[in-house]
Scaffold this active site. Sequence first.
Site, PDB file in Angstrom:
ATOM      1  N   CYS A 182     -40.845  45.456  26.933  1.00 35.79           N
ATOM      2  CA  CYS A 182     -39.812  45.088  25.970  1.00 35.79           C
ATOM      3  C   CYS A 182     -40.438  44.167  24.934  1.00 35.79           C
ATOM      4  O   CYS A 182     -41.219  43.284  25.289  1.00 35.79           O
ATOM      5  CB  CYS A 182     -38.670  44.373  26.691  1.00 35.79           C
ATOM      6  SG  CYS A 182     -37.337  43.861  25.602  1.00 35.79           S
ATOM      7  N   HIS A 241     -32.220  51.135  28.584  1.00 36.64           N
ATOM      8  CA  HIS A 241     -32.878  49.855  28.305  1.00 36.64           C
ATOM      9  C   HIS A 241     -32.308  49.237  27.022  1.00 36.64           C
ATOM     10  O   HIS A 241     -31.945  48.058  27.002  1.00 36.64           O
ATOM     11  CB  HIS A 241     -34.398  50.075  28.180  1.00 36.64           C
ATOM     12  CG  HIS A 241     -35.159  48.865  27.748  1.00 36.64           C
ATOM     13  ND1 HIS A 241     -36.087  48.254  28.565  1.00 36.64           N
ATOM     14  CD2 HIS A 241     -35.140  48.139  26.593  1.00 36.64           C
ATOM     15  CE1 HIS A 241     -36.586  47.191  27.926  1.00 36.64           C
ATOM     16  NE2 HIS A 241     -36.044  47.111  26.728  1.00 36.64           N
ATOM     17  N   GLU A 242     -32.234  50.054  25.957  1.00 40.88           N
ATOM     18  CA  GLU A 242     -31.767  49.513  24.670  1.00 40.88           C
ATOM     19  C   GLU A 242     -30.300  49.100  24.744  1.00 40.88           C
ATOM     20  O   GLU A 242     -29.919  48.053  24.219  1.00 40.88           O
ATOM     21  CB  GLU A 242     -31.991  50.523  23.541  1.00 40.88           C
ATOM     22  CG  GLU A 242     -33.455  50.867  23.267  1.00 40.88           C
ATOM     23  CD  GLU A 242     -34.374  49.661  23.143  1.00 40.88           C
ATOM     24  OE1 GLU A 242     -33.913  48.595  22.694  1.00 40.88           O
ATOM     25  OE2 GLU A 242     -35.555  49.778  23.510  1.00 40.88           O
ATOM     26  N   HIS A 290     -29.451  45.696  26.149  1.00 43.40           N
ATOM     27  CA  HIS A 290     -29.572  44.552  25.241  1.00 43.40           C
ATOM     28  C   HIS A 290     -28.216  44.182  24.635  1.00 43.40           C
ATOM     29  O   HIS A 290     -27.960  43.014  24.337  1.00 43.40           O
ATOM     30  CB  HIS A 290     -30.538  44.877  24.093  1.00 43.40           C
ATOM     31  CG  HIS A 290     -31.990  44.745  24.453  1.00 43.40           C
ATOM     32  ND1 HIS A 290     -32.572  43.550  24.772  1.00 43.40           N
ATOM     33  CD2 HIS A 290     -32.985  45.664  24.513  1.00 43.40           C
ATOM     34  CE1 HIS A 290     -33.872  43.734  25.018  1.00 43.40           C
ATOM     35  NE2 HIS A 290     -34.146  45.018  24.873  1.00 43.40           N
TER      36      HIS A 290
END
Length: 178
Positions: free
Chosen positions: A101, A143-144, A147
């Site tokens: 990341c 994953h994104e 955030h």
Amino acid sequence: MAIRKVLRMGHPLLQEVSADVTQFSTPELDNLIQDLFDTMEAEDGAGIAAPQIGVLKRVVIFGVDNENPRYPNRGSVPTTVLINPVITPVGNDIENGWEGCLSVPGMRGLVPRINKIHYRGYDQNGNLIEREAESFHARVVQHECDHLDGILYPQRIEDMTQFGFLEELADRIKKSCE
Ligand code: NI
């Protein structure tokens, strides 16, 4: 536009829940997306989320071609702007994979993710995007989108012996990709 500073793990804005985008096709949104692309490309990222540059909006971008030196041999992911995303699992297969990341520079960790997902959201002009994805593509999207809820991948690692500096883990990561 501009390469923006990427906030690093520990910065309080990375722990916030971001707000939905309510207006599309605006110069403000276009500028944000251009900055995200400029920053992602400068850092060879697979994706980046708006909160990583300090903007608490539900906007992510991602895209990987096979040339990306940070992610060799992982397959390509279409270049995508995804706004107000919703992820739905397809099946219940969980797969472990190595993640990095831009907010956790120099590190890698082995993270369990849902192998196959359906995702939907909007591009910067409000056009609906709807896809099924699996494997690395599905991993990048999860994953994104994490955030946007203030979650960084180290919080998802189940075995902390599988978390460390890329230089130390390089052999292990290479083996798992062969
Ligand atoms: Ni990230």
